[in-house]
Design a protein around this motif. Structure first.
Motif, PDB file in Angstrom:
ATOM      1  N   ALA A  12       0.825  -1.210   0.000  1.00  0.00           N
ATOM      2  CA  ALA A  12       0.000   0.000   0.000  1.00  0.00           C
ATOM      3  C   ALA A  12       0.859   1.259   0.000  1.00  0.00           C
ATOM      4  O   ALA A  12       0.538   2.221  -0.685  1.00  0.00           O
ATOM      5  N   GLY A  13       1.944   1.280   0.765  1.00  0.00           N
ATOM      6  CA  GLY A  13       2.747   2.492   0.801  1.00  0.00           C
ATOM      7  C   GLY A  13       3.715   2.512   1.960  1.00  0.00           C
ATOM      8  O   GLY A  13       3.841   1.521   2.693  1.00  0.00           O
ATOM      9  N   LEU A  30      -3.458   5.919   7.879  1.00  0.00           N
ATOM     10  CA  LEU A  30      -3.027   6.516   6.617  1.00  0.00           C
ATOM     11  C   LEU A  30      -3.598   5.799   5.401  1.00  0.00           C
ATOM     12  O   LEU A  30      -3.911   6.419   4.402  1.00  0.00           O
ATOM     13  N   TYR A  31      -3.745   4.480   5.491  1.00  0.00           N
ATOM     14  CA  TYR A  31      -4.098   3.731   4.282  1.00  0.00           C
ATOM     15  C   TYR A  31      -5.453   3.036   4.318  1.00  0.00           C
ATOM     16  O   TYR A  31      -5.822   2.358   3.378  1.00  0.00           O
ATOM     17  N   ARG A  33      -8.563   4.699   5.459  1.00  0.00           N
ATOM     18  CA  ARG A  33      -9.616   5.628   5.875  1.00  0.00           C
ATOM     19  C   ARG A  33     -10.962   5.324   5.229  1.00  0.00           C
ATOM     20  O   ARG A  33     -11.998   5.829   5.633  1.00  0.00           O
ATOM     21  N   ARG A  34     -10.941   4.518   4.162  1.00  0.00           N
ATOM     22  CA  ARG A  34     -12.194   4.161   3.503  1.00  0.00           C
ATOM     23  C   ARG A  34     -12.372   2.646   3.458  1.00  0.00           C
ATOM     24  O   ARG A  34     -12.808   2.100   2.458  1.00  0.00           O
TER      25      ARG A  34
ATOM     26  N   ASP B  85      -7.939  13.607   5.264  1.00  0.00           N
ATOM     27  CA  ASP B  85      -7.462  13.224   3.928  1.00  0.00           C
ATOM     28  C   ASP B  85      -6.273  14.085   3.508  1.00  0.00           C
ATOM     29  O   ASP B  85      -5.295  13.590   2.968  1.00  0.00           O
ATOM     30  N   GLY B  88      -3.243  12.948   5.046  1.00  0.00           N
ATOM     31  CA  GLY B  88      -2.794  11.739   4.342  1.00  0.00           C
ATOM     32  C   GLY B  88      -2.075  12.086   3.044  1.00  0.00           C
ATOM     33  O   GLY B  88      -1.005  11.563   2.751  1.00  0.00           O
ATOM     34  N   TYR B  92       1.649  10.894   1.915  1.00  0.00           N
ATOM     35  CA  TYR B  92       1.991  10.118   0.702  1.00  0.00           C
ATOM     36  C   TYR B  92       3.095  10.847  -0.056  1.00  0.00           C
ATOM     37  O   TYR B  92       4.029  10.248  -0.576  1.00  0.00           O
ATOM     38  N   ARG B 164      -3.602   7.746  -5.817  1.00  0.00           N
ATOM     39  CA  ARG B 164      -4.293   7.588  -4.542  1.00  0.00           C
ATOM     40  C   ARG B 164      -4.988   8.905  -4.144  1.00  0.00           C
ATOM     41  O   ARG B 164      -6.134   8.913  -3.705  1.00  0.00           O
TER      42      ARG B 164
END
Ligand SMILES: [Fe+2]
Ligand SMILES: [Fe+2]
Lengths: 83, 329
Positions: A12-13, A30-31, A33-34, B85, B88, B92, B164
């Protein structure tokens, strides 16, 4: 990250964290949230051993020219049903 | 570090590397951290990606400012989700920038000392609730226009971060549009508030695409490197073309008397923008520059004890684990 049961984990990251526990929590925040995941693995970057990108030619040479490893290589049976 | 290994000969010409780099670009392929790349390419990307990350982080403030005052619990929850968001997105992008050899502390430092630039749009204040609508609709809208082509940027980690981010951005724009839509369906005072806010944000949002093409010296090189895919003016035009019908649905008037459909061009004409203001704000003279950087610095410094405690805890646990391993063996 495993997106749902039955699928494999996919990268994912990256992120920063002081330890593994925090890394898993940060990764969740961070990865996912949804609801992107049901399982998270974290690995310190220093623990990854990678193939040498400069040597990829020689390193991945073996499959070259071995099309016979693919079903599509065998064309004479094209017309045969269920094969 | 292995990431830098392929690039240690800075300054010397790696002919095979340069040829490979040119070939990757010509074939519309991605450049990855371990590939040879020109120093200018690396520097441009570090600057662009870190500025982009800073923008996301600073961009949390104008809206964070309204979380406690959002008019309903639902609006508050939505606004929090949006601000999270943006945090985030910043993270990233910091990760993507790090693959180019700059570390995160350096970038944080550049931001809180005021050395780094970030999108000047976040230096405008947000005095009304309608500004949450305008930011979502216009600012996130312009950001999306800018960012969708960046998903195809030649540098792999940047493009992937953008994919993303773009997935998450569309909610931002829609929630902003809905805030304005609800205000426009409300009382006279609410409609006036929405219109007044759009009046303030429209031009700054258009300036988010950067200076006009003939005044944008770095654009050409960025386009040659497949980092930038469309010129500033092309993106701005695309944005205006999308805005006009959306404004009609909202029932707001865009504050530009020169907006007019041009049959011949197949685009909307629009008036010139005040670039002196843009340069002023970019130079740090915007209404909120000082506040934004000061708040970021405060947050960073106030969080120092948390980072320290987490590190001390991690170290203590590692030491404990080491000790018990010794006993076991
Ligand atoms: Fe964002
Ligand atoms: Fe956004």
């Amino acid at each position: 990250m495993r997106s749902s049961r039955g699928l494999s984990h996919v990268h994912a990251g990256s992120l920063h964290a002081p330890d593994e526990t925090m890394a898993v929590r940060n990764a969740r925040d961070l990865y996912t949230r949804r609801a992107e995941g049901v399982s998270i693995w974290v690995v310190p970057a220093s623990a990854i051993t990678a193939s040498d990108p400069d040597a990829r030619g020689a390193f991945f040479e073996s499959p070259q020219g071995k099309e016979y490893r693919h079903a599509t290589y065998y064309t004479e049976s094209d017309a045969v049903p269920h094969l | 570090m292995s990431v830098r290994a392929a690039n240690t000969d800075e300054g010397t010409v790696d002919e095979a590397g340069a040829a490979r780099f040119a070939e990757l670009l010509a074939n519309e392929q991605r450049v990855e951290p371990t590939d040879w790349m020109p120093e200018g390419y690396r520097k441009t990307l570090i600057r662009q990606i870190s500025q982009h990350a800073h923008s996301e982080i600073i961009g949390m403030q104008p809206e964070g400012n309204w979380i406690t005052r959002a008019p309903s619990l639902k609006r508050k929850a939505i606004l929090m989700a949006k601000v999270q968001d943006e945090a985030g997105h910043g993270l990233y992008l910091y990760s993507a920038a790090q693959t180019l050899g700059i570390d995160r502390e350096t970038m944080f430092d550049q931001l809180i000392t005021g050395a780094a630039k970030y999108s000047s749009i976040f230096n405008y204040p947000t005095p009304t609730w309608a500004d949450m609508g305008s930011i979502g609709w216009l600012v996130d809208g312009a950001a999306i226009c800018n960012q969708v082509p960046l998903c195809r940027a030649s540098y792999g980690p940047y493009g992937r971060a953008m994919v993303r981010i773009c997935k998450e951005e569309s909610f931002h724009q829609r929630q902003g549009f809905e805030i304005l839509l609800h205000l426009m369906r409300g009382t006279e005072a609410q409609r006036a508030m929405a219109q007044e806010s759009v009046n303030r944000w429209y031009a700054p949002a258009l300036m988010m695409f950067g200076p006009p093409d003939d005044d944008s010296p770095n654009s050409r090189q960025s386009m040659a490197w497949n980092i930038k895919r469309f010129s500033n003016d092309d993106l701005r035009q695309r944005f205006v073309d999308m805005l006009v019908p959306q404004a009609e649905i909202l029932g707001v008037t865009l504050p530009d008397p020169h907006i007019k459909w041009n049959e011949e061009r197949g685009h909307f004409d629009f008036g010139d923008l005040d670039w002196t203001e843009f340069h002023e704000v970019l130079a740090g003279n915007g209404p909120a520059n000082t506040i934004r950087v000061a708040r970021r610095r405060e947050a960073h410094e106030d969080g120092a004890w948390v980072r320290e405690a987490a590190r001390a805890y991690a170290d203590a646990r590692a030491a404990e684990a080491g000790a018990s391993q010794k006993i076991a063996s």
